[in-house]
Structure formats: structure tokens, C-alpha cells
Design an enzyme around this catalytic site. Structure first.
Site, mmCIF file in Angstrom:
data_model
loop_
_atom_site.group_PDB
_atom_site.id
_atom_site.type_symbol
_atom_site.label_atom_id
_atom_site.label_comp_id
_atom_site.label_asym_id
_atom_site.label_seq_id
_atom_site.Cartn_x
_atom_site.Cartn_y
_atom_site.Cartn_z
ATOM 1 N N THR A 1 26.303 44.293 45.176
ATOM 2 C CA THR A 1 27.320 45.129 45.890
ATOM 3 C C THR A 1 28.513 45.189 45.179
ATOM 4 O O THR A 1 28.879 44.142 44.423
ATOM 5 C CB THR A 1 27.462 44.390 47.371
ATOM 6 O OG1 THR A 1 28.576 44.747 48.003
ATOM 7 C CG2 THR A 1 27.794 42.913 47.223
ATOM 8 N N ASP A 2 29.469 46.271 45.499
ATOM 9 C CA ASP A 2 30.818 46.125 44.838
ATOM 10 C C ASP A 2 31.728 45.169 45.438
ATOM 11 O O ASP A 2 32.611 44.682 44.875
ATOM 12 C CB ASP A 2 31.315 47.507 45.244
ATOM 13 C CG ASP A 2 31.466 47.743 46.574
ATOM 14 O OD1 ASP A 2 31.016 47.189 47.607
ATOM 15 O OD2 ASP A 2 32.264 48.861 47.383
ATOM 16 N N GLU A 3 31.233 44.509 46.503
ATOM 17 C CA GLU A 3 32.166 43.256 46.927
ATOM 18 C C GLU A 3 32.085 42.312 45.971
ATOM 19 O O GLU A 3 32.863 41.123 46.031
ATOM 20 C CB GLU A 3 31.652 42.798 48.312
ATOM 21 C CG GLU A 3 31.589 43.976 49.338
ATOM 22 C CD GLU A 3 31.551 43.558 50.894
ATOM 23 O OE1 GLU A 3 32.037 42.461 51.145
ATOM 24 O OE2 GLU A 3 30.993 44.260 51.641
ATOM 25 N N TYR B 1 30.014 35.826 51.766
ATOM 26 C CA TYR B 1 28.865 36.721 51.548
ATOM 27 C C TYR B 1 28.965 37.155 49.951
ATOM 28 O O TYR B 1 28.008 37.533 49.525
ATOM 29 C CB TYR B 1 28.860 37.972 52.542
ATOM 30 C CG TYR B 1 28.224 39.064 51.970
ATOM 31 C CD1 TYR B 1 26.853 39.155 51.933
ATOM 32 C CD2 TYR B 1 28.734 40.386 51.430
ATOM 33 C CE1 TYR B 1 25.998 40.408 51.516
ATOM 34 C CE2 TYR B 1 28.164 41.538 51.084
ATOM 35 C CZ TYR B 1 26.816 41.570 51.099
ATOM 36 O OH TYR B 1 26.003 42.533 50.536
ATOM 37 N N LYS C 1 26.380 36.714 46.904
ATOM 38 C CA LYS C 1 25.858 38.051 46.193
ATOM 39 C C LYS C 1 26.390 37.863 44.655
ATOM 40 O O LYS C 1 25.625 37.996 43.741
ATOM 41 C CB LYS C 1 26.377 39.270 46.640
ATOM 42 C CG LYS C 1 25.735 39.709 47.915
ATOM 43 C CD LYS C 1 24.353 39.749 48.136
ATOM 44 C CE LYS C 1 23.906 41.059 47.345
ATOM 45 N NZ LYS C 1 22.376 41.321 47.419
#
Ligand code: NAD
Length: 340
Positions: free
Chosen positions: A125-127, A149, A153
Site C-alpha cells: 500500500t502507499d501507506e 496497519y 504492511k
């Protein structure tokens, strides 16, 4: 090609499975197997459309189940790994399952992929990049995750890349921005606000609403994953973005407009702890190298998504009832805040 999709009963995984088994001329798998633990976020009705396809199989199980994963990976040529805990707010409430499922689960899978010499597309994810005030992240920017989260990731993402560097494993990592579309769990922002507005309720907007997210239609994300699976390079990271950056306040106003509702339907709620201000990925690499680009405009995709929630009340009401059985008979009394 025989493809194993972990988390295939989830929002994005189920769209991917329907794409893989659909008429797209690029996709000609001989078998597509879903491995999914059917957590609160998993739902097999998302896969009703492919249930009768002889190439499709469903295996109920956990990515942390080493013998099961060993056996399944051995019977497939490639794995697309989506299984994960995905709700940022839940990770703030308790990170244990996020570390266990997302990190340990990925490590179990990597070991099996290594032993059998298969290909893995790891869906990140970009997060993982953190928050960026100006400009956009390229794939060379170092991960700096800020929510539990995102940290879980990022850990699994780095572990996947480490297996490439250490063992030469064919791992390709994708880092995508916020997805939206049909069949997304009603705890996430767009479905949550849509379903609240459909029920005549108010929408809980975090803080001042200035947080910026980039939005991509889930079908465009899945087409990107297919390109990476078919033409991506081992050890390569691919950012995937929609180029549709909006503040949460602007998105909320678009949703209010779509439902003919006024600003009085916004309820300001305290900001999420550690709320990242802005995400922005540069997806030039996947566009240049793999010829991918989004097909859905945000305006058209959002309108179709809103219509889907309007037309599929029974589907999302079932998920709300599972989440909070006591609140199910009085849907307008729902409280809480959205994520992503
Ligand atoms: P989701 O929560 O809708 O689905 C996750 C699926 O994984 C569910 O079906 C669940 O049952 C399954 N699962 C969870 N833990 C498992 C385990 N231990 N073993 C087997 N199955 C398990 O999530 P989503 O939104 O479809 O996201 C899928 C992937 O894409 C995730 O890895 C997520 O981090 C990533 N991603 C999501 C977005 C987004 O906007 N939704 C953006 C970028 C990346």
C-alpha cells in the site's frame, strides 16, 4: 498459468478473481484458487459470479497455516498475496492481529514460494511511505509508516523484498493508493458515508477534513496487478495511483451532492490518532514500463459506486449487522468513524 489468490474473498481480491476469470484477453489462467480465512472482512458472495467456473476453487484457510500454504503454493505457478487485516482504525485499537496476519502470514507464504520456486505479487500500500506534504513518492522513497496497519504492511513489504535480495526469489511488490468501488466493506470511508446518507444519517468527518487521499477504482487496481503478474520484473516495486487527490472534506461534499444532501449532514468528530495528512504516489513507472493507466475517471467511478450501494442494500446491511448486531434495527443510530 495456475494462480493462487490469498484474501480472494475480500474487496480487492474478489474483483481480481472476477477479472482473472473474465473475458479480458490478457488473462487466460488454467486455474484460480482463492485461499481465505473469511474474517469479518471476507465474503464469498463477492465471488458468486465465478462460483460455477470449473477453473475456480475456494480453500478456506489461513495464510499462517504452514502445511496448507506449502501444499497450495506447490500446486500453482504464481501467487497474488492480498490476505491481510486492512482497517487502520482497528489497528489503532489493537495491533496484534495485524502483526500476526500481515507479517507472519507473509513470511509463511514467502517460505513456501521460495521452496517451490514460484512467483509472488505482494500487494502492499502507499501507506507504507508515511505522509507527504508536497510532491509525490517514487518507488525509491524509503518507507516511513506511521499507523500500526501501515507498519505491519511495510514490514511484510520489506520482508518480501528481502527474500528477493537474499534468495533471488521472484517477488514483485505493488504499492497502491485508496481503492473504491462495489463490494467494499461498509466500515471504509466511501461505503460508510454512502450507507449513512442512504439511511438519512449524518457522516462523521475526522478533524478539519484537510487530509488528502488519492483514489483509484478497484478495477483499475486489479488491471495493474494483472500487468505486474504478467509482465512485471522480479524485485521491482510498482506504485499504483489514480491521480485523483481529494481532501476528505471535498470527497464528503461530492458524496453529499450525489445523495442530494446538505452540509448539515456532516458531523465533525475528533481526528484519528496520528492521522496522516497527505498520501501521493508517483505511478510513472508502471505507466511507462507496463503500459498501465486507469480507465475509470473518478467522477464516473464514484457515481457508479454510489448507485451500487443504493441498489445493494441487503449486501451492506448484512455486514453492518455482523459488526454491531444491536444497532442493526436502528441503522440511523450508527456512530463511529470511517477509515482510509
Ligand atoms: P479486505 O479487508 O476487504 O480483505 C482482506 C481479505 O483477507 C478478507 O477476505 C479476509 O478474510 C482475508 N484474510 C485476512 N487475514 C487472513 C489470513 N490470516 N489468512 C487468510 N485470509 C485472510 O481488504 P482489501 O481492501 O481487499 O485489501 C486487500 C489487500 O490490498 C490488503 O493487503 C491491503 O493492505 C491492500 N491494499 C488495500 C487498499 C485499499 O484501499 N483497500 C489499497 C492498497 C493496498
Amino acid at each position: 498459468m495456475r494462480i493462487l489468490v490469498t484474501g480472494g474473498a475480500g474487496f480487492i481480491g474478489s474483483h481480481l478473481v472476477r477479472l482473472l476469470l473474465g473475458p479480458d484477453p490478457e488473462s487466460r489462467p488454467t486455474a484460480v484458487t482463492v485461499l481465505d480465512a473469511l474474517t469479518y472482512a471476507g465474503d464469498l458472495t463477492r465471488l458468486d459470479a465465478v462460483a460455477g467456473d470449473p477453473r475456480y476453487d475456494f480453500v478456506y484457510g489461513d495464510v499462517r497455516d504452514r502445511p496448507l500454504v506449502e501444499e497450495l503454493v506447490g500446486g500453482h505457478d504464481a501467487v497474488v498475496h492480498l490476505a491481510a487485516e486492512t482497517h487502520v482504525d482497528r489497528s489503532i485499537g489493537g495491533a496484534g492481529e495485524f502483526v500476526s496476519s500481515n507479517v507472519l502470514g507473509t513470511q509463511v507464504l514467502l517460505d513456501a514460494v521460495l521452496r517451490h520456486g514460484r512467483t509472488l505479487v505482494h500487494v502492499s500500500t502507499d501507506e507504507v511511505y508515511g505522509s507527504i506534504a508536497e510532491g509525490s513518492w517514487t518507488e525509491d522513497c524509503p518507507p516511513a509508516p506511521r499507523s500500526p496497519y501501515a507498519a505491519a504492511k511495510a514490514s511484510s513489504d520489506l520482508l518480501a523484498l528481502a527474500y528477493h535480495h537474499t534468495h533471488g526469489l521472484d517477488v514483485r511488490v505493488t504499492r497502491c493508493s485508496n481503492n473504491y468501488g462495489p463490494y467494499q466493506h461498509p466500515e471504509k470511508l466511501i461505503p460508510r458515508f454512502s450507507t449513512l446518507l442512504l439511511d438519512g444519517g449524518r457522516v462523521p468527518l475526522y478533524g478539519d477534513g484537510r487530509n488528502v487521499r488519492d483514489w483509484l477504482h478497484v478495477e483499475d487496481h486489479c488491471r495493474a496487478l494483472l500487468r505486474v503478474l504478467l509482465a512485471g520484473r522480479a524485485g521491482r516495486v510498482y506504485n499504483i495511483g489514480g491521480g485523483a487527490e481529494l481532501t476528505n472534506l471535498r470527497l464528503t461534499r461530492l458524496l453529499l451532492d450525489a445523495f442530494g444532501a446538505g452540509p448539515e449532514r456532516i458531523e465533525r468528530v475528533p481526528d484519528r490518532k496520528g492521522h496522516d495528512l497527505r498520501y501521493s504516489v508517483d505511478s510513472g513507472r508502471i505507466r511507462r514500463e507496463l503500459g498501465w493507466r486507469p480507465r475509470h475517471s473518478f467522477a464516473e467511478g464514484l457515481a457508479a459506486t454510489v448507485d451500487w450501494y443504493r441498489d445493494n442494500r441487503a449486501w451492506w446491511e448484512r455486514h453492518l449487522a455482523e459488526r454491531d448486531p444491536a444497532a442493526a434495527p436502528q441503522p440511523s443510530s450508527r456512530t463511529g468513524s470511517p477509515s482510509r
